[in-house]
Every structure is written in C-alpha cells, then in structure tokens.
Design a protein around this motif. Structure first.
Motif, mmCIF file in Angstrom:
data_model
loop_
_atom_site.group_PDB
_atom_site.id
_atom_site.type_symbol
_atom_site.label_atom_id
_atom_site.label_comp_id
_atom_site.label_asym_id
_atom_site.label_seq_id
_atom_site.Cartn_x
_atom_site.Cartn_y
_atom_site.Cartn_z
ATOM 1 N N GLY A 366 24.690 -17.295 -7.007
ATOM 2 C CA GLY A 366 26.019 -16.773 -7.325
ATOM 3 C C GLY A 366 27.094 -17.815 -7.071
ATOM 4 O O GLY A 366 28.023 -17.980 -7.861
ATOM 5 N N ASN A 367 26.956 -18.535 -5.957
ATOM 6 C CA ASN A 367 27.917 -19.603 -5.655
ATOM 7 C C ASN A 367 27.940 -20.656 -6.741
ATOM 8 O O ASN A 367 28.999 -21.179 -7.088
ATOM 9 C CB ASN A 367 27.537 -20.269 -4.330
ATOM 10 N N ALA A 377 24.381 -24.867 -0.002
ATOM 11 C CA ALA A 377 24.338 -23.421 0.077
ATOM 12 C C ALA A 377 23.648 -22.981 1.367
ATOM 13 O O ALA A 377 22.868 -23.728 1.945
ATOM 14 C CB ALA A 377 23.578 -22.863 -1.127
ATOM 15 N N GLY A 378 23.975 -21.781 1.796
ATOM 16 C CA GLY A 378 23.268 -21.191 2.929
ATOM 17 C C GLY A 378 23.974 -21.458 4.243
ATOM 18 O O GLY A 378 25.123 -21.899 4.282
ATOM 19 N N ILE A 379 23.281 -21.170 5.346
ATOM 20 C CA ILE A 379 23.871 -21.359 6.669
ATOM 21 C C ILE A 379 23.360 -22.690 7.201
ATOM 22 O O ILE A 379 22.389 -22.772 7.943
ATOM 23 C CB ILE A 379 23.551 -20.160 7.576
ATOM 24 N N VAL A 380 24.007 -23.743 6.727
ATOM 25 C CA VAL A 380 23.636 -25.113 7.097
ATOM 26 C C VAL A 380 24.921 -25.909 7.295
ATOM 27 O O VAL A 380 25.966 -25.561 6.722
ATOM 28 C CB VAL A 380 22.785 -25.804 5.988
ATOM 29 N N PRO A 381 24.869 -26.966 8.111
ATOM 30 C CA PRO A 381 26.066 -27.786 8.278
ATOM 31 C C PRO A 381 26.570 -28.298 6.927
ATOM 32 O O PRO A 381 25.777 -28.714 6.086
ATOM 33 C CB PRO A 381 25.587 -28.935 9.174
ATOM 34 N N GLY A 382 27.873 -28.209 6.743
ATOM 35 C CA GLY A 382 28.469 -28.666 5.494
ATOM 36 C C GLY A 382 28.682 -27.570 4.478
ATOM 37 O O GLY A 382 29.398 -27.769 3.495
#
Ligand SMILES: [Zn+2]
Length: 484
Positions: A366-367, A377-382
């Motif tokens: 979706g992003n 994307a997701g729960i990651v640094p950056g």
C-alpha cells in the motif's frame, strides 16, 4: 521533538512477532532493539511509551477509498455497480466545500481509529478538491488524493437508454483540457506547499470513461507534474465487455500500453477481469493493483484472481473502496477477505497467500501505491514512523503462540490503542487528537440532512427507471469475454 521509545510491545516484524523497543525521531524510526541492554539504551533520553500488552504493527494503508462516501453511509443497496452508481451520483451531487470537509474529516477519523495511516482518496468532486486537501492536511493522515478526470458516461458506453428525467444525472460535462490542466496545476501547488504528507495524483475515473483527448491530457499532466496516477479498471463484467468491444485488438490494457499510460506510478483499482497476458503486462510495466475484495463481493463484481496476480509479480495493495458500497474502512476485515477468498478458486494450499503476505499487501505494498516516500517498509530503522499499537491483552487477543497468523486472524480495529503518523501521535486514550470529533459529528449531521433533501427530488425517478435500465445491462457469457 524528543525521541519516543515504544518499549515492550510485541513487534510485528516481517513474518515474526518479537518483544522489542522501537525508537522514533522526527518522522522516522531511528532504531529497533531486541536485547535487554540495547532496549534500555534506546529508552535512555527518550519519552518512553509502555507497549506491553500490545502488538506494534506498521500503519495500515488503504490503497483505494473515496473519502466523500462516508457521508453516504446508510444508502447501501443490493445492486450491481452500474445501478448502484445511479444512486451514488445522486447522493453525491450538490456537495459544497463544507460537506466535503466534513466527509474527509469523518473518513480520516474512521481510518485513524482503524489503524489506517495512509490512503489513496480517489476523489470525484474536483471543484472542491482544495477543501479536501485542507481537511486531509488537518487530520495528519498520509494521503494520495487522486483527482477524477473523465468525459464518457457508463450508460453511453453500455448503450443504455436512460429516461429523459435522469439524463442530467448521467450526462458528463465535456472536458475542457486547458481549464482542467490549469486547475490541476493549482491543486499540485497547494499540496506541495503543505506538510508533504498530502499529495495530488491524477485520478482518471477509469480508462474506458476517458476519450482519446482525456488519455492525452492524462499523459501530459502526469509527465508535466511528475505525479502518480490512480484509476478504476476492469471492475465488472460489463466493463470487461466494453473493453473487448472498444479495443478488439489486444484489449484495453494493451491500448493503454501503446499510448504510454502503463508505467510505474500507476495503480489500478479492482482489475477483477484481466487475462493472464494482461497481468504479465502490468507486472512488466511496474503497474500496481489495489484489490478491493469486499467491494467486489458487495457489488457482485467478481473475485479478483489474487493468486494469479501474485504469481505474475504484480504489486497488490488492499482497498476498502467507498463506505456506501463496501462498508467499513476496516483493513482487518479486508485482510481476512483477501486471505480467504483465493481458497475458493484454488484448491492447492501451497498457492494460498500467507497471512504475512496479506499483511504486506496492507502495509508495504500500500505504501508503494501511496508513494509518499521511498523509505524502507516495515518496522526497521529508516522507515517512516507510521505505527499502530493494538491491544492484545484482551478477551479477543490473548493467544499463544504470538504469530503474524494470529494477528491477521484476531486483531481488529476495536483493539487499536494508539496511532502515530510521521512520528506524531494522532490517536491516543480513545481520542483522535487532530480532530474535534464532537463538532465533526454535528457538521456531518448537517451535511447528511442536505444530501437527504437534495436526493429526495431525484431518487424516486431512479427507482422508477431501475427495472428498465437493469434489463438493458447486457451480461454476456464469461467465455465470450476471454477472461479468467
Ligand atoms: Zn472505487
């Protein structure tokens, strides 16, 4: 703004769920830690938010909605798109800036409360687009606002004889390319002068509802402004039939390709009635698809061949479509529909999309369609600090083991606990922080009263014509359409 450390949540991380700490700085996730000493270091010097008892998931992304439709809740019907839309056009007529603002705020409030942090708002009432852009800015949502353009009516395409007292409703004003181009430049400038969260795209209603001149305008404005494009396409059987008749050599998507319209940055909503060759073409051209399973079911449009799209390598996001055709802006429901529907078409479980794949559709894919940034994307640094805390220490959420499968199966919008967009809390302690919801409900009631009053003059005429128009909707056998 001091950094925020969300500590102790069950972080949904790819296809795993792990206890960890996620720190945001400004609008970005700047660190993620899983081990105790690293987690303590992230909390030092940050505002610590207790995430225990919650899942932490990336913000959900609704890749196809019509914000104005929230005002039309309650007008649902049991009709296919081509008949349903007569009523929808009637209810949507005569909305002013104030009504559009109320609709957008209502839509965004519902989305935020549902853990949705970004949407594609496919927007028909372009005379009121600045009001919509302002309202979206105010709510803090990430929005790709796709401005409608079209100049051909479905009823002309389908050769349906509409009674004279409905022609004003079904007639589409001729397109003035110069006036539209000037207005579009203004909308782009308004959006670019804002936070960066709200962007303008071209929103051709659908390729078949655009004349060759409208296709040319679409390409010109896309290239001039460097904007994304979002359009309905091949949603219903009647539309598949129109496409076969109007583009007998190779079909509508091949014609769009020849015109240079299939390119990255284009997303197509629905795309239920495509051939294997068309899906391959979309994949090759980097065109994404917004899958709206509940809308397709509600309007009887069909079941989109999701497994075949994924096998072809098309980026598929999930959409909720308009309130008055598909119900709630609730991607938890939509994920479960996307997860389970392919199982009635394909009896090989090895091909069924996994819950993690469906969650990726509702987030990362979706992003990519909303396209607001190119961060990871997701729960990651950056990654963007678009995050949702969902209570899991509840009657409906308690589970063991703690898995992504379980989150997709059991999480729901009623358990959404807090929502952050762009590093800023927009929902906490049961309140949407960017909207005065009590005042909004009063404004919505006023706008809905206006809709009811205007519609009372026209809907009885639609009621009377419905049987005749319905009888003219030709439904050809599926094999004549050559789609599977
Ligand atoms: Zn739609």
């Amino acid at each position: 703004v001091s950094p925020v450390a969300i500590d102790g949540a069950s972080v949904v991380h790819g296809d795993r769920v792990r206890t960890g700490t996620v720190r945001t700085a400004g609008g970005t996730i700047d660190a993620v830690a899983w081990h105790d000493d690293e987690r303590r270091a992230l909390c030092a010097g940050a505002e610590v938010v207790d995430g225990r008892g919650c899942w932490l998931v990336p913000g959900l992304v609704d890749a196809h909605t019509h914000a104005y439709g929230t005002l039309l809740r309650g007008t649902e019907s049991a009709l296919p798109l081509e008949l349903w839309s007569l009523y929808t056009i009637a209810y949507g007529a005569g909305l002013d800036d104030a009504a559009i603002r109320a609709a957008v705020l209502l839509h965004d409030a519902e989305c935020i409360r549902s853990g949705i942090t970004a949407v594609v708002d496919h927007f028909p009432h372009v005379d009121h687009l600045p009001a919509a852009l302002g309202a979206h800015e105010a709510t803090g949502m990430r929005v790709l606002c796709a401005a409608f353009v079209h100049d051909i009516s479905d009823y002309d395409l389908l050769d349906i004889d509409v009674p004279p007292d409905l022609r004003a409703l079904t007639t589409i004003a001729p397109l003035d390319p110069h006036a539209y181009a000037a207005a579009f430049a203004d909308w782009v400038a308004i959006a670019r002068g804002g936070s960066g969260r709200v962007r303008v795209a071209l929103g051709p209603n659908a390729p078949q509802r655009c004349s060759p001149a409208a296709w040319a305008l679409w390409k010109r404005l896309r290239d001039r402004h460097g904007v994304a494009v979002h359009a309905h396409a091949l949603e219903t059987r009647a539309q598949a039939q129109i496409a076969r008749e109007r583009w007998p050599d190779g079909g509508m998507l091949a014609a769009m390709d020849a015109a240079g319209l299939l390119a990255p940055g284009l997303s197509l909503a629905h795309a239920v009635w495509t051939t294997g060759a068309e899906r391959e073409l979309l994949a090759r051209r980097g065109v994404a698809v917004a899958h709206n399973p509940l809308s397709n079911l509600t309007l009887g449009s069909g079941i989109m061949p999701l497994i075949d799209y994924l096998a072809a390598g098309v980026t598929v996001g999930l959409g909720t479509d308009a309130s008055n055709c598909a119900g709630r802006h609730d991607l938890f429901e939509t994920m479960r529909a996307a997860l389970t529907l392919p199982r009635v078409r394909d009896d090989d479980p090895a091909r069924w999309p996994s819950p993690a794949a469906v969650l990726t559709m509702a987030t990362a894919n979706g992003n990519a369609i909303v396209g607001c940034d190119d961060r990871p994307a997701g729960i990651v640094p950056g990654a963007a600090a678009d995050l949702v805390l969902i209570r899991r220490d509840t009657i409906g959420g308690a589970m063991f083991p703690d898995t992504v499968d379980g989150v997709v199966a059991h999480a729901g919008r009623d358990a959404v606990h807090a929502v952050m967009i762009d590093g800023r809390w927009v929902f906490r302690d049961g309140r949407v922080l960017t909207i005065d919801e009590e005042r909004l409900l009063r404004d919505v009631a006023g706008a809905q009263a206006g809709i009811a009053e205007r519609a009372a003059a026209i809907t009885p005429r639609i009621d009377r014509a419905l049987a005749s128009i319905g009888a003219q909707l030709r439904r050809r056998p599926l094999d004549e359409l050559g789609v599977t």
